[in-house]
Design a protein around this motif. Structure first.
Motif, PDB file in Angstrom:
ATOM      1  N   ARG A 196      35.244  15.280  61.048  1.00  0.00           N
ATOM      2  CA  ARG A 196      34.450  16.638  60.867  1.00  0.00           C
ATOM      3  C   ARG A 196      34.330  16.400  59.140  1.00  0.00           C
ATOM      4  NH1 ARG A 196      35.046  21.469  63.206  1.00  0.00           N
ATOM      5  NH2 ARG A 196      33.469  22.075  61.673  1.00  0.00           N
ATOM      6  N   PHE A 248      46.229   9.669  62.737  1.00  0.00           N
ATOM      7  CA  PHE A 248      44.850  10.162  62.512  1.00  0.00           C
ATOM      8  C   PHE A 248      44.224  10.574  63.366  1.00  0.00           C
ATOM      9  CE2 PHE A 248      46.491   6.834  59.487  1.00  0.00           C
ATOM     10  CZ  PHE A 248      46.734   7.690  58.610  1.00  0.00           C
ATOM     11  N   TYR A 249      43.693  11.726  63.447  1.00  0.00           N
ATOM     12  CA  TYR A 249      42.913  12.533  64.707  1.00  0.00           C
ATOM     13  C   TYR A 249      41.432  12.306  64.336  1.00  0.00           C
ATOM     14  CZ  TYR A 249      40.995  15.605  68.159  1.00  0.00           C
ATOM     15  OH  TYR A 249      40.330  16.206  69.427  1.00  0.00           O
ATOM     16  N   TYR A 250      40.469  11.719  65.128  1.00  0.00           N
ATOM     17  CA  TYR A 250      38.932  11.482  64.957  1.00  0.00           C
ATOM     18  C   TYR A 250      38.479  11.780  66.230  1.00  0.00           C
ATOM     19  CZ  TYR A 250      34.762   9.387  63.038  1.00  0.00           C
ATOM     20  OH  TYR A 250      33.885   9.256  62.693  1.00  0.00           O
ATOM     21  N   LEU A 275      39.805  17.382  51.451  1.00  0.00           N
ATOM     22  CA  LEU A 275      40.622  16.096  50.706  1.00  0.00           C
ATOM     23  C   LEU A 275      40.261  16.012  49.346  1.00  0.00           C
ATOM     24  CD1 LEU A 275      40.895  13.699  53.628  1.00  0.00           C
ATOM     25  CD2 LEU A 275      42.832  15.117  52.858  1.00  0.00           C
ATOM     26  N   ALA A 319      36.511  18.270  56.628  1.00  0.00           N
ATOM     27  CA  ALA A 319      37.753  17.627  56.472  1.00  0.00           C
ATOM     28  C   ALA A 319      37.911  16.809  54.940  1.00  0.00           C
ATOM     29  CB  ALA A 319      38.169  16.803  57.656  1.00  0.00           C
ATOM     30  N   TRP A 320      36.789  15.905  54.985  1.00  0.00           N
ATOM     31  CA  TRP A 320      36.604  15.042  53.864  1.00  0.00           C
ATOM     32  C   TRP A 320      36.436  15.840  52.498  1.00  0.00           C
ATOM     33  CZ3 TRP A 320      38.798  10.517  54.188  1.00  0.00           C
ATOM     34  CH2 TRP A 320      38.803   9.806  55.528  1.00  0.00           C
ATOM     35  N   THR A 343      47.236  18.706  61.237  1.00  0.00           N
ATOM     36  CA  THR A 343      46.414  17.593  60.456  1.00  0.00           C
ATOM     37  C   THR A 343      44.922  17.883  60.632  1.00  0.00           C
ATOM     38  OG1 THR A 343      46.265  15.075  60.047  1.00  0.00           O
ATOM     39  CG2 THR A 343      46.360  15.936  62.282  1.00  0.00           C
ATOM     40  N   LEU A 344      44.220  17.007  59.935  1.00  0.00           N
ATOM     41  CA  LEU A 344      42.535  17.142  60.119  1.00  0.00           C
ATOM     42  C   LEU A 344      42.108  16.561  60.999  1.00  0.00           C
ATOM     43  CD1 LEU A 344      42.060  17.146  56.143  1.00  0.00           C
ATOM     44  CD2 LEU A 344      41.938  19.179  57.589  1.00  0.00           C
ATOM     45  N   ASN A 345      40.788  16.975  61.740  1.00  0.00           N
ATOM     46  CA  ASN A 345      40.139  16.362  62.464  1.00  0.00           C
ATOM     47  C   ASN A 345      39.045  15.554  61.544  1.00  0.00           C
ATOM     48  OD1 ASN A 345      38.216  15.078  64.263  1.00  0.00           O
ATOM     49  ND2 ASN A 345      37.529  17.111  65.077  1.00  0.00           N
ATOM     50  N   HIS A 346      39.343  14.102  61.359  1.00  0.00           N
ATOM     51  CA  HIS A 346      38.622  13.428  60.387  1.00  0.00           C
ATOM     52  C   HIS A 346      37.279  13.039  60.575  1.00  0.00           C
ATOM     53  CE1 HIS A 346      42.901  12.968  59.403  1.00  0.00           C
ATOM     54  NE2 HIS A 346      42.624  12.680  58.059  1.00  0.00           N
TER      55      HIS A 346
END
Length: 366
Positions: free
Chosen positions: A344, A319-321, A351, A347-348, A339-342
């Protein structure tokens, strides 16, 4: 257990077992189980052994789960119970793979701290400001073909609405018997058209991600790295397009069978054949391309230079944060794709939108 059920298990799940088992072989050569390393370290004996151990453990666990699933479905006669067993197996397979990745991620972090700490140096970040000028992905205009097919399906549905039966079979069990039958309505009749539209938007979105995701450049040989990455993106874009066309045509076929019924076995064969072709394509893509183009041949010796260390921004290596990174999409460290930059908020929102779309479809198609 019906033969069609056995074929589904073998065609869908068996290739998945091996693809997940060899995940470390498809990642970038500068990353090992989500941990930053040099190419030279990647080819070292200890890390080769670690990758083999991961593959052996993963295959063993996944095959045990698959055997249990086959036994469970064989011992059940009704399709609902068989479906439950397959659902439980799918969840167990994902959990087993996740836990195995986590175990080897922490093992790799420990090995790096004990044996590779002396090789870690501060490295610079390289960006190519003209990277977007390269041919990175197919133009989104290609998806006008999908729009034309959807328009044809919609017109056909409207013109042929009176020909649809009052009772429409929405699902068959593994014995080929109707398991879900719905009354004729706009929702049931237009279900394939709705799915075509949703899938087209999804694949169009993926194509946009492929083009716009953050570039990742190896500092030792940036030009070769950029060329590999361009190949990686274009091959994924082509695969995305071909796969999307197959799904769109599949729902055309499903729409036709509502008016002109065919043997359920033929429908299963069509679906299984499509899944087999897609999985075969995924396998070829993984083996010939690799994450970020890592398996694209370029010559030269493995570099001893360790790339920019972002380990702290990758939780469990998966998981990228990173709140300081404006990028919304980044390449995966473990696995294949993006994958997403969580960190940001967008990103949510994405989802939430994804799960919201799934819920919306369940209401649109009764």
């Amino acid at each position: 257990m019906q033969w069609i059920h056995f074929m589904m298990l073998m065609v869908i799940f068996l290739p998945t077992v091996f693809l997940t088992a060899f995940t470390p072989y498809f990642t970038r050569r500068t990353e090992s189980f989500g941990v930053t390393i040099s190419e030279e370290a990647y080819y070292s004996r200890p890390l080769q052994v670690m990758r083999r151990n991961f593959a052996a453990l993963n295959i063993t666990l996944q095959l045990i789960l698959l055997v249990i699933c086959v036994w469970g479905t064989v011992s059940r006669s009704d399709s609902y119970a068989q479906g439950v067993w397959m659902g439980v197996y799918t969840i167990a397979m994902i959990i087993a793979h996740f836990l195995t990745l986590c175990y080897f991620h922490f093992k790799m972090k420990k090995y790096k701290a004990e044996h590779l700490s002396d090789t870690m140096h501060t490295s610079k970040l390289i960006l190519d400001t003209k990277f977007r000028d390269r041919k990175l992905a197919l133009s989104n205009k290609w998806y006008l073909i999908h729009a034309a097919i959807i328009l044809f399906t919609a017109i056909f549905t409207i013109v042929s609405y009176d020909k649809f039966p009052d009772k429409i079979v929405m699902q068959y069990d593994f014995a080929g018997n109707p398991s879900t039958v719905k009354d004729k309505s706009i929702g049931t009749v237009f279900m394939p058209v709705i799915m075509q539209a949703i899938l087209t938007m999804m694949f169009l979105y993926i194509n946009t991600i492929i083009h716009r995701s953050r570039q990742q450049v190896d500092t030792d040989n940036p030009e070769v790295s950029l060329k590999k990455n361009a190949v990686f993106r274009m091959r994924n874009s082509l695969f995305n397009f071909v796969t999307s066309i197959m799904f769109i045509l599949l729902f055309n076929f499903i729409q036709m069978t509502m008016i002109y019924p065919v043997n359920p076995d033929l429908t299963f064969i069509v679906v299984i054949a499509m899944v087999f072709v897609i999985l075969a394509g995924v396998t070829v893509l993984f083996i010939t391309t690799g994450q970020g183009g890592s398996r694209v041949k370029s010559g030269g010796k493995p570099s001893a230079v360790t790339p920019r260390n972002e380990d702290d921004n990758w939780k469990l290596g998966i998981f990228y944060y990173n709140p300081n990174d404006p990028s919304l999409f980044v390449e995966k460290r473990m696995g294949f794709g993006w994958t997403l930059n969580h960190a940001r908020p967008a990103a949510w929102l994405l989802l939430i939108g994804l799960f919201g779309s799934i819920i919306l479809v369940s209401f649109l198609v009764p």
